[in-house]
Motif scaffolding. Structure first.
Motif, PDB file in Angstrom:
ATOM      1  N   ILE A  28      44.612  61.245  54.167  1.00 13.03           N
ATOM      2  CA  ILE A  28      44.185  60.291  53.207  1.00 13.03           C
ATOM      3  C   ILE A  28      44.435  61.224  51.870  1.00 13.03           C
ATOM      4  N   GLY A  29      44.487  62.144  51.331  1.00 12.92           N
ATOM      5  CA  GLY A  29      44.526  62.653  50.268  1.00 12.92           C
ATOM      6  C   GLY A  29      43.047  62.194  49.682  1.00 12.92           C
ATOM      7  N   ALA A  30      41.664  62.451  50.527  1.00 16.47           N
ATOM      8  CA  ALA A  30      40.306  62.488  50.525  1.00 16.47           C
ATOM      9  C   ALA A  30      39.642  63.966  50.596  1.00 16.47           C
ATOM     10  N   GLN A  31      38.505  63.985  49.835  1.00 16.79           N
ATOM     11  CA  GLN A  31      38.026  65.231  49.929  1.00 16.79           C
ATOM     12  C   GLN A  31      36.376  65.108  50.529  1.00 16.79           C
ATOM     13  N   VAL A  32      36.107  66.484  51.084  1.00 17.16           N
ATOM     14  CA  VAL A  32      34.810  66.301  51.693  1.00 17.16           C
ATOM     15  C   VAL A  32      33.873  67.478  51.357  1.00 17.16           C
ATOM     16  N   ASP A  33      32.370  67.487  50.678  1.00 12.55           N
ATOM     17  CA  ASP A  33      32.024  68.613  49.833  1.00 12.55           C
ATOM     18  C   ASP A  33      30.755  68.192  50.913  1.00 12.55           C
TER      19      ASP A  33
ATOM     20  N   LEU B   8      37.391  59.482  48.012  1.00  8.78           N
ATOM     21  CA  LEU B   8      38.392  58.898  48.937  1.00  8.78           C
ATOM     22  C   LEU B   8      39.378  58.949  47.282  1.00  8.78           C
ATOM     23  N   PRO B   9      40.792  59.130  47.000  1.00  9.03           N
ATOM     24  CA  PRO B   9      41.532  59.118  45.974  1.00  9.03           C
ATOM     25  C   PRO B   9      41.667  57.666  44.915  1.00  9.03           C
ATOM     26  N   GLN B  10      42.317  57.751  44.404  1.00  4.93           N
ATOM     27  CA  GLN B  10      41.824  56.494  43.334  1.00  4.93           C
ATOM     28  C   GLN B  10      42.391  55.311  44.146  1.00  4.93           C
ATOM     29  N   HIS B  11      42.006  54.453  43.966  1.00  4.17           N
ATOM     30  CA  HIS B  11      42.426  52.785  44.249  1.00  4.17           C
ATOM     31  C   HIS B  11      41.762  51.893  43.335  1.00  4.17           C
ATOM     32  N   PRO B  12      42.478  50.926  43.483  1.00  6.69           N
ATOM     33  CA  PRO B  12      42.588  49.440  42.886  1.00  6.69           C
ATOM     34  C   PRO B  12      40.999  49.103  43.151  1.00  6.69           C
ATOM     35  N   VAL B  13      40.712  48.234  42.282  1.00  3.98           N
ATOM     36  CA  VAL B  13      39.027  47.502  41.818  1.00  3.98           C
ATOM     37  C   VAL B  13      39.109  46.371  41.727  1.00  3.98           C
ATOM     38  N   ALA B  14      38.505  45.667  43.259  1.00  8.05           N
ATOM     39  CA  ALA B  14      38.495  44.139  43.002  1.00  8.05           C
ATOM     40  C   ALA B  14      37.929  43.644  41.022  1.00  8.05           C
ATOM     41  N   ALA B  15      39.119  42.602  41.076  1.00 10.66           N
ATOM     42  CA  ALA B  15      38.483  42.532  39.285  1.00 10.66           C
ATOM     43  C   ALA B  15      37.294  41.494  39.254  1.00 10.66           C
ATOM     44  N   SER B  16      36.048  42.215  38.719  1.00  8.79           N
ATOM     45  CA  SER B  16      34.646  41.269  38.384  1.00  8.79           C
ATOM     46  C   SER B  16      34.013  41.683  37.397  1.00  8.79           C
ATOM     47  N   PRO B  17      33.587  40.577  36.533  1.00 10.59           N
ATOM     48  CA  PRO B  17      33.831  41.415  35.200  1.00 10.59           C
ATOM     49  C   PRO B  17      31.623  41.669  35.642  1.00 10.59           C
ATOM     50  N   ILE B  18      31.112  40.579  36.577  1.00  7.96           N
ATOM     51  CA  ILE B  18      29.444  41.048  37.079  1.00  7.96           C
ATOM     52  C   ILE B  18      29.148  42.340  38.075  1.00  7.96           C
ATOM     53  N   ALA B  19      28.628  43.213  37.592  1.00  7.97           N
ATOM     54  CA  ALA B  19      27.918  44.263  38.566  1.00  7.97           C
ATOM     55  C   ALA B  19      27.726  44.038  39.820  1.00  7.97           C
TER      56      ALA B  19
END
Length: 218
Positions: A178-183, A198-209
């Motif tokens: 899945i293009g991920a890395q293990v360290d 994991l590789p770059q993945h879209p983030v759900a839009a949310s202005p609040i942490a």
């Protein structure tokens, strides 16, 4: 559903193929030891065969549990909780799940490989670490991160070739799918940390942490 069943079939095939390859080697060793009259070697190989069969049966059962879990939820968090509950039942060790951040649900194939990698990391803790507790940290975001930490014996990561750790090799092979890395970070007497990024993945839009969430597994 058809794609998911095909994925399950491939995963089962890979898992069983690895197990059968190991058992085939042990059978050959047993045959050689029998022909040479090496009774002590025969007994030790039989023990390894017995252990290999038990581990193979457990691996298939865990694989099926992971697949069933995935089909019952769109969020990997529940699957992680169930994985830690099973780890606690098998090892008797307390385990905690810490989740923070925002991220879109992971695709089915990604979830499956993540669960495989984390299960292998937990299996290594159960078999080798001599730990008193473990924690699984999850950070949801543009790049999901998973980290298994234990307080066990640890080892000298700098002096230990990766090839000598079968579990680490398996984890990295799974991650690569899945293009991920293990360290792995470890040193004698200070436990071990296995990180999966994991590789770059879209983030759900949310202005609040999102607040951090701590789970103590019952």
């Amino acid at each position: 559903m058809g794609e998911e069943r095909a994925l399950i079939a491939r995963e089962l095939h890979d898992s069983i193929a690895q197990s059968l390859a190991f058992l085939k080697i042990q059978v050959q060793l047993l045959r050689n030891a029998t022909q040479k009259g090496q009774d002590e070697r025969v007994m030790s190989t039989l023990d390894e065969l017995d252990e290999g069969l038990r581990e193979s049966i457990n691996d298939v059962r865990e694989l099926l549990v992971h697949f069933r879990t995935r089909t019952n939820t769109d969020d990997i968090e529940r699957a992680l909780q169930e994985t830690l509950q099973k780890f606690q039942h098998q090892s008797g060790l307390p385990a905690k799940l810490h989740v923070e951040g925002h991220g879109l649900p992971l695709p089915a194939d990604v979830q499956i490989q993540v669960l495989h990698v984390l299960q292998e990391a937990l299996s290594n803790v159960r078999k080798h670490a001599g730990a008193s507790h473990i924690q699984l940290d999850v950070v949801k975001g543009a790049r999901w991160r998973f980290r298994v930490r234990d307080d066990g014996a640890g080892f000298d990561a700098l002096d230990t070739p990766d090839d000598s750790h079968v579990g680490l090799k398996i984890m990295r092979e799974r991650a690569a799918l899945i293009g991920a890395q293990v360290d792995v970070s470890s040193e004698p007497g200070h436990g071990t940390t296995v990180s999966l990024t994991l590789p770059q993945h879209p983030v759900a839009a949310s202005p609040i942490a999102a607040p951090a969430i701590e789970h103590t597994i019952p």
